[in-house]
Design a protein around this motif. Structure first.
Motif: not given
Length: 347
Positions: A25, A28, A33, A58, A128, A130, A135, A137, A150, A164, A167
Motif C-alpha cells: 500500500c 502516489y 511513491r 494503490w 480492480v 478504480l 485503485v 487490486t 508496481r 489510477p 495502474v
C-alpha cells in the motif's frame, strides 16, 4: 495488531497478523511513491495534498477475507456487490460501474504441470476497484503477481502521473502478456503433437491431444470475454484521454492472443481428427489381416471337415493317392489365397 473495522476514512486499518492479505500500500503524489504506515493514512495524505497534479492510493490485496475487504469498503466507499464478487472470485471477465467507481475483473492464466504429468492451464482472477483517487487490486490464485508491475510503474513517474488508470493499464497489460506467453507454449506443444501424429512411428497419445483441447477451451474462456471490458475502458470518464491509446494497445495484443488461441484450437481439431482417422485405419488394417488368415485357415478346415464325416461310400477314401491329393489341394488353395491377399495389401 488488529483493530476494529473503521467507519470513517480517518480511522486506521490494520489487517491480520497470521496471514495478512495486504501485500502493498502506498500513496502516489505526482508519480512519486510515498510510504505510509496504514491505508487510512495513505488516503488522508492523498486527500490533503490537493496541490498535487495527480494523487492516488494503490492498495494491493491477495485473497482477502470478507472482514478485510469490508474494512476497505468503509474507507473507499466500495459497492457491496463488487465487494461480494471480489471475495468469492471465480467471476467472468467484466467491467461494471457503481456510482463514481469502476469494478473490473480480469482472468489470469498459468501453464503448470498437472497431476497426470501433462501441462494444464490454471486460472485465477484479479479484481480492480478504480476510483478518482484510489485503485484497489485483489488477486486470487498463484499467477500474475503484481509486485513487478508496481516496481516497473514506480520507475516510470510520467506514467504514474496519469493517475489510477495507469495502474489498471499496467495490470491489464501484464495479464495479456501472460496470455501470450501461455498461448505460445500451448502452440509449441501442439506443433510437437502434430509432428508425432504424422511421424512414421505413429506413437501419438490421443489422451494428451484431448487434454490440450480441453486446455485450449479453458484458455479461450479467459481470453475472449476480456475484449469487451478493455474496449469499454477507453470510453469511461475515469480513464484520461491520454491513457486510452494505451488501452487500445493492450486490446490489440489481446486480439492477437485470441486469434492465436482460435487457430491453435482449429489445428488441435485437425490433429485430433487425423489421430482418430489414423487409429481407425490401423484398426481396419488389423481387421483385414485377421480376416485374411481366417479365410486361409477356413479352406483346410472345410475340406478336413468334409472328409472327416463317417460315411461308408465316399469315393476318394479307398483311393491310394487320395490323401496326398487332398493335402496338396489344401496347400495349393491356401497358397493362392495368401498370394491374393498379399497382392491386395491385406497381408
Amino acid at each position: 495488531m488488529r483493530s476494529a473495522r473503521p467507519d470513517l476514512p480517518g480511522h486506521d486499518i490494520v489487517l491480520r497478523d497470521d496471514r495478512s492479505a495486504l501485500i502493498d500500500c502506498a500513496a502516489y503524489l505526482d508519480g512519486v511513491r510515498v510510504d505510509t504506515p496504514s491505508v487510512a493514512k495513505a488516503v488522508a495524505l492523498v486527500r490533503e495534498n490537493t496541490s498535487a497534479t495527480q494523487a492516488f492510493v494503490w492498495v494491493g490485496l491477495y485473497e482477502p477475507d470478507s472482514a478485510e475487504l469490508e474494512s476497505l469498503s468503509g474507507v473507499f466507499g466500495l459497492h457491496h456487490l463488487a465487494v461480494e464478487d471480489a471475495i468469492n472470485a471465480h467471476q467472468r471477465p467484466k467491467l461494471e460501474r457503481y456510482d463514481d467507481m469502476l469494478f473490473a475483473v480480469l482472468k489470469t492464466v498459468g501453464y503448470v504441470q498437472g497431476e497426470t504429468g501433462g501441462d494444464c492451464v490454471e486460472t485465477g482472477e484479479i479484481m480492480v476497484f478504480l476510483g478518482a483517487d484510489f485503485v484497489v487490486t485483489v488477486r486470487h490464485g498463484d499467477h500474475c503477481e503484481l509486485a513487478r508491475v508496481r516496481r516497473r510503474l514506480e520507475q516510470n513517474p510520467d506514467l504514474l502521473r496519469m493517475g489510477p488508470a495507469a495502474v489498471v493499464h499496467a495490470v491489464a497489460d501484464r495479464v495479456v502478456d501472460d496470455y501470450l506467453s501461455v498461448s505460445d507454449e500451448m502452440q509449441s506443444e501442439l506443433e510437437d503433437l502434430e509432428a508425432i501424429v504424422f511421424a512414421e512411428s505413429r506413437s501419438s497419445d490421443i489422451s494428451r491431444i484431448y487434454q490440450l483441447k480441453r486446455e485450449l477451451i479453458e484458455m479461450k474462456r479467459a481470453v475472449t470475454p476480456l475484449a469487451g471490458p478493455l474496449r469499454q475502458l477507453t470510453t469511461r470518464r475515469l480513464v484520461p484521454t491520454e491513457m486510452r491509446e494505451y488501452f487500445r494497445d493492450v486490446e490489440d495484443h489481446l486480439v492477437r492472443v485470441r486469434e492465436q488461441v482460435e487457430s491453435s484450437n482449429e489445428l488441435c481439431n485437425s490433429v485430433l481428427q487425423a489421430t482418430l482417422a489414423q487409429s481407425n485405419a490401423i484398426a481396419n488394417q488389423d481387421m483385414r489381416k485377421i480376416s485374411s488368415w481366417v479365410a486361409i485357415l477356413a479352406v483346410p478346415t472345410m475340406i478336413a471337415g468334409v472328409y472327416g464325416m463317417n460315411f461308408d461310400f465316399m469315393p476318394e477314401t479307398k483311393w491310394t493317392f487320395g490323401y496326398p491329393l487332398i493335402v496338396g489341394l489344401m496347400v495349393t488353395i491356401c497358397a493362392l489365397l495368401y498370394r491374393g491377399f498379399r497382392r491386395n495389401g491385406w497381408l
